[in-house]
Design a protein around this motif. Sequence first.
Motif, PDB file in Angstrom:
ATOM      1  N   GLN A 142      30.758  27.858 -57.298  1.00  0.00           N
ATOM      2  CA  GLN A 142      31.614  27.736 -56.120  1.00  0.00           C
ATOM      3  C   GLN A 142      32.959  28.414 -56.355  1.00  0.00           C
ATOM      4  O   GLN A 142      33.492  29.082 -55.457  1.00  0.00           O
ATOM      5  CB  GLN A 142      31.810  26.259 -55.786  1.00  0.00           C
ATOM      6  N   PHE A 143      33.500  28.261 -57.565  1.00  0.00           N
ATOM      7  CA  PHE A 143      34.781  28.886 -57.877  1.00  0.00           C
ATOM      8  C   PHE A 143      34.690  30.407 -57.794  1.00  0.00           C
ATOM      9  O   PHE A 143      35.546  31.060 -57.179  1.00  0.00           O
ATOM     10  CB  PHE A 143      35.255  28.479 -59.266  1.00  0.00           C
ATOM     11  N   VAL A 144      33.673  30.988 -58.411  1.00  0.00           N
ATOM     12  CA  VAL A 144      33.549  32.446 -58.426  1.00  0.00           C
ATOM     13  C   VAL A 144      33.301  32.968 -57.021  1.00  0.00           C
ATOM     14  O   VAL A 144      33.854  34.004 -56.625  1.00  0.00           O
ATOM     15  CB  VAL A 144      32.445  32.895 -59.403  1.00  0.00           C
ATOM     16  N   GLN A 145      32.492  32.263 -56.246  1.00  0.00           N
ATOM     17  CA  GLN A 145      32.280  32.672 -54.858  1.00  0.00           C
ATOM     18  C   GLN A 145      33.597  32.699 -54.092  1.00  0.00           C
ATOM     19  O   GLN A 145      33.914  33.658 -53.381  1.00  0.00           O
ATOM     20  CB  GLN A 145      31.310  31.698 -54.184  1.00  0.00           C
ATOM     21  N   GLN A 146      34.414  31.654 -54.262  1.00  0.00           N
ATOM     22  CA  GLN A 146      35.709  31.583 -53.577  1.00  0.00           C
ATOM     23  C   GLN A 146      36.650  32.691 -54.064  1.00  0.00           C
ATOM     24  O   GLN A 146      37.358  33.326 -53.273  1.00  0.00           O
ATOM     25  CB  GLN A 146      36.343  30.211 -53.812  1.00  0.00           C
ATOM     26  N   PHE A 147      36.655  32.918 -55.377  1.00  0.00           N
ATOM     27  CA  PHE A 147      37.501  33.971 -55.965  1.00  0.00           C
ATOM     28  C   PHE A 147      37.188  35.318 -55.317  1.00  0.00           C
ATOM     29  O   PHE A 147      38.086  36.050 -54.901  1.00  0.00           O
ATOM     30  CB  PHE A 147      37.257  34.016 -57.473  1.00  0.00           C
ATOM     31  N   LEU A 148      35.907  35.644 -55.249  1.00  0.00           N
ATOM     32  CA  LEU A 148      35.506  36.950 -54.732  1.00  0.00           C
ATOM     33  C   LEU A 148      35.758  37.071 -53.231  1.00  0.00           C
ATOM     34  O   LEU A 148      36.115  38.150 -52.736  1.00  0.00           O
ATOM     35  CB  LEU A 148      34.041  37.208 -55.054  1.00  0.00           C
ATOM     36  N   GLN A 149      35.585  35.989 -52.508  1.00  0.00           N
ATOM     37  CA  GLN A 149      35.873  36.029 -51.079  1.00  0.00           C
ATOM     38  C   GLN A 149      37.358  36.237 -50.821  1.00  0.00           C
ATOM     39  O   GLN A 149      37.745  36.970 -49.910  1.00  0.00           O
ATOM     40  CB  GLN A 149      35.396  34.729 -50.423  1.00  0.00           C
ATOM     41  N   GLU A 150      38.197  35.597 -51.625  1.00  0.00           N
ATOM     42  CA  GLU A 150      39.633  35.788 -51.467  1.00  0.00           C
ATOM     43  C   GLU A 150      40.053  37.201 -51.866  1.00  0.00           C
ATOM     44  O   GLU A 150      40.979  37.780 -51.284  1.00  0.00           O
ATOM     45  CB  GLU A 150      40.392  34.752 -52.296  1.00  0.00           C
ATOM     46  N   TRP A 151      39.390  37.774 -52.844  1.00  0.00           N
ATOM     47  CA  TRP A 151      39.746  39.117 -53.327  1.00  0.00           C
ATOM     48  C   TRP A 151      39.290  40.185 -52.336  1.00  0.00           C
ATOM     49  O   TRP A 151      40.037  41.092 -51.984  1.00  0.00           O
ATOM     50  CB  TRP A 151      39.093  39.352 -54.683  1.00  0.00           C
ATOM     51  N   HIS A 152      38.013  40.111 -51.912  1.00  0.00           N
ATOM     52  CA  HIS A 152      37.403  41.171 -51.125  1.00  0.00           C
ATOM     53  C   HIS A 152      37.288  40.860 -49.636  1.00  0.00           C
ATOM     54  O   HIS A 152      37.117  41.778 -48.837  1.00  0.00           O
ATOM     55  CB  HIS A 152      35.979  41.444 -51.620  1.00  0.00           C
ATOM     56  N   GLY A 153      37.300  39.586 -49.280  1.00  0.00           N
ATOM     57  CA  GLY A 153      36.813  39.188 -47.967  1.00  0.00           C
ATOM     58  C   GLY A 153      35.343  38.831 -48.102  1.00  0.00           C
ATOM     59  O   GLY A 153      34.633  39.352 -48.983  1.00  0.00           O
ATOM     60  N   PRO A 154      34.834  37.945 -47.268  1.00  0.00           N
ATOM     61  CA  PRO A 154      33.483  37.396 -47.455  1.00  0.00           C
ATOM     62  C   PRO A 154      32.357  38.410 -47.346  1.00  0.00           C
ATOM     63  O   PRO A 154      31.257  38.164 -47.854  1.00  0.00           O
ATOM     64  CB  PRO A 154      33.383  36.331 -46.355  1.00  0.00           C
ATOM     65  N   GLU A 155      32.589  39.564 -46.720  1.00  0.00           N
ATOM     66  CA  GLU A 155      31.496  40.521 -46.501  1.00  0.00           C
ATOM     67  C   GLU A 155      31.532  41.714 -47.436  1.00  0.00           C
ATOM     68  O   GLU A 155      30.632  42.557 -47.392  1.00  0.00           O
ATOM     69  CB  GLU A 155      31.537  41.029 -45.051  1.00  0.00           C
ATOM     70  N   GLU A 156      32.536  41.818 -48.298  1.00  0.00           N
ATOM     71  CA  GLU A 156      32.735  43.071 -49.018  1.00  0.00           C
ATOM     72  C   GLU A 156      32.594  42.978 -50.533  1.00  0.00           C
ATOM     73  O   GLU A 156      32.838  43.957 -51.227  1.00  0.00           O
ATOM     74  CB  GLU A 156      34.132  43.625 -48.687  1.00  0.00           C
ATOM     75  N   ALA A 157      32.231  41.842 -51.098  1.00  0.00           N
ATOM     76  CA  ALA A 157      32.075  41.737 -52.551  1.00  0.00           C
ATOM     77  C   ALA A 157      30.940  42.634 -53.021  1.00  0.00           C
ATOM     78  O   ALA A 157      29.910  42.741 -52.356  1.00  0.00           O
ATOM     79  CB  ALA A 157      31.800  40.295 -52.949  1.00  0.00           C
ATOM     80  N   PRO A 158      31.096  43.333 -54.158  1.00  0.00           N
ATOM     81  CA  PRO A 158      30.025  44.185 -54.672  1.00  0.00           C
ATOM     82  C   PRO A 158      28.734  43.402 -54.898  1.00  0.00           C
ATOM     83  O   PRO A 158      28.769  42.222 -55.222  1.00  0.00           O
ATOM     84  CB  PRO A 158      30.591  44.693 -56.011  1.00  0.00           C
TER      85      PRO A 158
END
Length: 231
Positions: free
Chosen positions: A198-214
């Motif tokens: 859950q933490f990593v998912q939240q981290f990446l969503q905050e960094w990239h936006g929910p649709e743009e994580a690699p």
Amino acid sequence: MAVTAQHVESLFAGEGSGHDWWHIRRVWQNALQIGKKEQADLMVVQLGALLHDIADWKFHHGDEEAGPKAAQEWLRSHNAPQELINKVCQIVREVTFKGAGVDTTPSTLEGKVVQDADRLDAIGAIGIGRAFAYGGHKGREMYHPNQAPQLHASFEEYKKNQAPTLNHFYEKLFLLKDRINTVAGQEMAQERHQYMQQFVQQFLQEWHGPEEAPAAFHLETNHPQAGVKTA
């Protein structure tokens, strides 16, 4: 036991990389809890837990034998029986993670108990804090979108790793739940593993936006290694 605990506390109090006295104390307490449930030799378990990081290879130029040597010297200085010394040093030698592609299952029940306790402290909320503390200690970036995780095939590859901290979740921390040795340890690992996801998912969503994580960093299933490059 109290003398060894005091000695280790004196060596690691105030250490800032996440490998401090409080880490060792938590491993000690978790190992004791797991060891009781698994009916292990609690003397060996406790000494192995207290001494498991006494000279970690990460802080001794990659020397894998630094820990066993330091543990042996300490126990010999207090006239411990050689059989006990051998058992504890074997735990210290076998406890460490050596890369995604390396089997590091300990050879004894007591070693499995201590390894489980150590790995439990590497995951969950405290594991997250420790990962970023170590990354900062080593001067690593938190995350780099263009640097994909690597599943290291050997200990030598793992030792050389200088990747950003977030990669460490894929390269080690997400793997640990399925490498816990004991039933008692497995029960403790489940919730911690989910919290990290859950933490990593939240981290990446905050960094990239929910649709743009690699793609390599998406956590869409319970198999977080999906899309990660192998070494």
